[in-house]
Design a protein around this motif. Structure first.
Motif, short mmCIF file in Angstrom:
data_model
loop_
_atom_site.label_atom_id
_atom_site.label_comp_id
_atom_site.label_asym_id
_atom_site.label_seq_id
_atom_site.Cartn_x
_atom_site.Cartn_y
_atom_site.Cartn_z
N ASP A 41 -3.75 -7.84 7.48
CA ASP A 41 -3.55 -7.54 6.28
C ASP A 41 -3.74 -5.75 5.99
OD1 ASP A 41 -3.56 -9.47 5.49
OD2 ASP A 41 -5.65 -9.64 3.92
N TYR A 45 0.18 -4.37 4.19
CA TYR A 45 0.58 -3.10 3.27
C TYR A 45 0.56 -1.99 4.08
CZ TYR A 45 -1.35 0.30 0.04
OH TYR A 45 -1.62 1.54 -0.70
N SER A 46 1.10 -1.47 5.30
CA SER A 46 1.68 -0.60 5.78
C SER A 46 3.80 -1.29 5.44
CB SER A 46 1.54 -0.57 7.25
OG SER A 46 -0.10 0.06 7.14
N GLY A 49 4.72 -1.41 1.35
CA GLY A 49 4.20 0.11 0.99
C GLY A 49 5.19 0.61 1.75
N THR A 129 0.90 -7.03 -3.30
CA THR A 129 1.14 -5.80 -2.70
C THR A 129 2.50 -4.96 -2.79
OG1 THR A 129 -1.23 -6.66 -1.66
CG2 THR A 129 0.50 -4.57 -0.59
N TYR A 130 3.60 -5.45 -2.72
CA TYR A 130 4.77 -5.31 -2.73
C TYR A 130 5.36 -4.52 -5.04
CZ TYR A 130 10.42 -3.82 -3.01
OH TYR A 130 10.65 -2.92 -3.16
N SER A 133 2.55 -1.40 -5.19
CA SER A 133 3.42 -0.42 -4.52
C SER A 133 4.50 0.39 -5.28
CB SER A 133 3.67 -0.72 -2.75
OG SER A 133 2.29 -1.13 -2.59
N LEU A 186 -6.17 -7.18 0.25
CA LEU A 186 -5.12 -6.88 0.22
C LEU A 186 -4.90 -6.39 -1.18
CD1 LEU A 186 -2.59 -5.99 1.77
CD2 LEU A 186 -1.81 -8.33 1.68
N TYR A 189 -7.61 -4.21 -3.05
CA TYR A 189 -7.22 -2.58 -2.48
C TYR A 189 -5.40 -2.13 -2.92
CZ TYR A 189 -6.39 1.38 0.50
OH TYR A 189 -5.81 2.63 1.12
N ALA A 190 -4.55 -2.85 -3.13
CA ALA A 190 -3.28 -2.29 -3.61
C ALA A 190 -3.64 -2.01 -5.31
CB ALA A 190 -2.10 -3.48 -3.44
#
Length: 503
Positions: A41, A45-46, A49, A129-130, A133, A186, A189-190
């Motif tokens: 995960d 995220y890395s 992002g 998450t995208y 971000s 995930l 957190y985002a």
């Protein structure tokens, strides 16, 4: 010591305090996030992002432009032009945020869903998450005119406090992952990171609007200022792109000859040199607004005095940091890493030397940016940075010695520094090339070399790892501090320091 000099010294201390706290908290936060998200995960995220970061690469260039134009109008003391400049900067950043949104929701979204290697069961979380971000990136773009105003007004205390709030919020976001243990950590957190970015943007806006009159309205923009900003950014973007290509291209060249082992050493070198240069660069940041303001007020003697001092003092500060690191690089890497890739120590030593040249180039670039004419430095210096890559490839092929890559870069940076001084002389005839090189480069370099020799002598005779580390650090700082006091510091600065210490 003049009031402006005291302000620079005080602002430098604020920025150093901010950096010490933010670096420490950021390093611990990264470790905490990796532990709580897990490798997979964290990687998702890395990478998603990172796609947004790539799409918003112009933001760094716009930050430099906003700070320059706002500082320039402050130096001219024309409130109406200052209001128009801020409004123009805000509208440019609002447009940039919309462009990033458009690119992210089209090309970026297509790339995430069709080209990234992500497990099918995590694609939903990756897309959420995208999107979060993207929101965080837009908040970071919108805040730039307000943060630039704070820097231009030299409110470094407020800037430092907000930066610390930023990393503390990110730390709490890492701690908050535990509350999403029963759902998707995930995405949780985002969401927390996006909320932190929005909160920081709000803090910048509220502080700037309350303290600076020009930040209270964004309606009175000016077409001429907009054109000037866009022209500045266009050429500055070329130079920044060339510099980034050279930095990332170095690893590509190393990969061709040594595979991933040399890439690991190159990546660690970027981390080490970036950390050391950023510490010394905080002093340059404290000088930047005043250099631009003095140019705008046509106080060229004062402006150039600040420029020479920025080069000299930032290089001396860099020397205090890098001399112990160069002497004890193997020991420091052993304390930091479990397995040290081959050539890492040699790469780091040469990278730190090259970092001194890059720091001085930053100082000269401030003077050129103050004039508003960035075509020459961006095109000439940027092209010279690009030409390093084929030269690196040829030298590696001819010698089969990987450290030659960083040795070439150290030499090239010195040549580019000389070219940049010629450019500044052409754009500002009052600039004295010989004085800059003597006062800002050669004198502090001689003192750093003397400190290095003393530290190497101590390292050769002191036993024990920890005792030797302390002895080398103390020796380097003492020798450099004493010689700087004797040969660098002016009489009024010495008197002010004695008065503060009540000697």
């Amino acid at each position: 010591m003049q009031d402006n000099d005291r302000r620079i010294a005080r602002n430098t201390l604020y920025l150093y305090g901010r950096m010490l706290l933010t670096v420490w908290i950021s390093l611990y936060t990264s470790r905490l996030v990796l532990e709580r998200l897990g490798v997979d995960d964290f990687g998702v995220y890395s990478i998603v992002g990172g796609i947004v970061t790539i799409l918003s690469f112009l933001n760094g260039t716009m930050t430099s432009a906003s700070s320059r134009f706002i500082s320039y109008e402050l130096g001219r003391a024309d409130m109406e032009r200052l209001k128009r400049t801020f409004a123009s900067s805000f509208k440019v950043h609002a447009a940039l945020a919309l462009i990033v949104l458009l690119l992210a929701e089209t090309a970026g979204l297509w790339y995430v869903n069709t080209r990234l290697v992500i497990a099918p069961e995590r694609m939903g979380a990756a897309n959420a998450t995208y999107q979060l971000s993207i929101l965080a990136a837009m908040a970071s773009i919108i805040q730039v005119p307000y943060s630039a105003a704070i820097l231009s007004h030299e409110r470094m205390d407020a800037y430092a406090v907000i930066a610390i709030i930023n990393v503390v919020l990110k730390f709490f976001a890492a701690l908050g992952i535990v509350f999403f243990a029963s759902s998707d950590t995930l995405v949780g957190y985002a969401a927390l990171m996006a909320a932190a970015a929005a909160a920081v943007c709000g803090i910048y806006m509220v502080y700037a609007r309350r303290n600076f009159a020009e930040c209270r309205s964004v309606r009175c923009s000016d077409k001429a200022t907009l054109r000037a900003m866009l022209g500045f950014c266009g050429w500055d973007a070329y130079g920044n792109l060339c510099f980034t290509t050279r930095s990332q291209g170095t690893n590509v060249v190393l990969n061709l000859f040594g595979g991933t082992a040399l890439n690991a050493a190159g990546g660690l070198t970027m981390t080490v040199t970036g950390t050391f240069t950023s510490f010394a660069g905080t002093m340059v940041s404290a000088f930047r607004p005043q250099i631009v303001k003095e140019y705008a007020a046509m106080c060229y003697d004062r402006m150039l005095s600040l420029l020479y001092n920025a080069a000299c003092y930032s290089l001396l500060l860099m020397g205090v940091l890098i001399v112990p690191a160069i002497v004890e690089m193997h020991t420091l890497l052993g304390l930091w890493l479990v397995d040290i890739p081959p050539y890492t120590a040699a790469f780091c030593r040469l990278g730190l030397i090259a970092g001194c040249g890059e720091l001085l180039n930053t100082v000269v670039a401030i003077g050129i940016h103050a004039t508003g004419r960035v075509f020459r430095i961006s095109f000439i210096s940027g092209t010279l940075y690009l030409l390093e890559l084929p030269a690196m490839w040829w030298l590696l092929r001819a010698t089969d010695m990987p450290p030659v890559v960083y040795a070439l870069h150290a030499c090239a940076v010195t040549g580019i520094l000389f070219v940049n001084t010629l450019i500044l002389r052409r754009q500002l005839p009052a600039f004295a090339i010989g004085r800059f090189w003597w006062r800002g480069v050669l004198r502090p370099s001689c003192l750093i070399a003397l400190s290095l020799a003393a530290a190497m002598a101590i390292a050769a005779i002191v036993p024990g790892m920890w005792l030797r580390l302390v002895a080398v650090g103390v020796t380097a700082a003492t020798v450099l501090g004493a010689t700087s006091w004797m040969f660098i510091f002016p009489a009024d600065a010495k008197a002010a320091i004695r008065n503060k210490l009540r000697l």
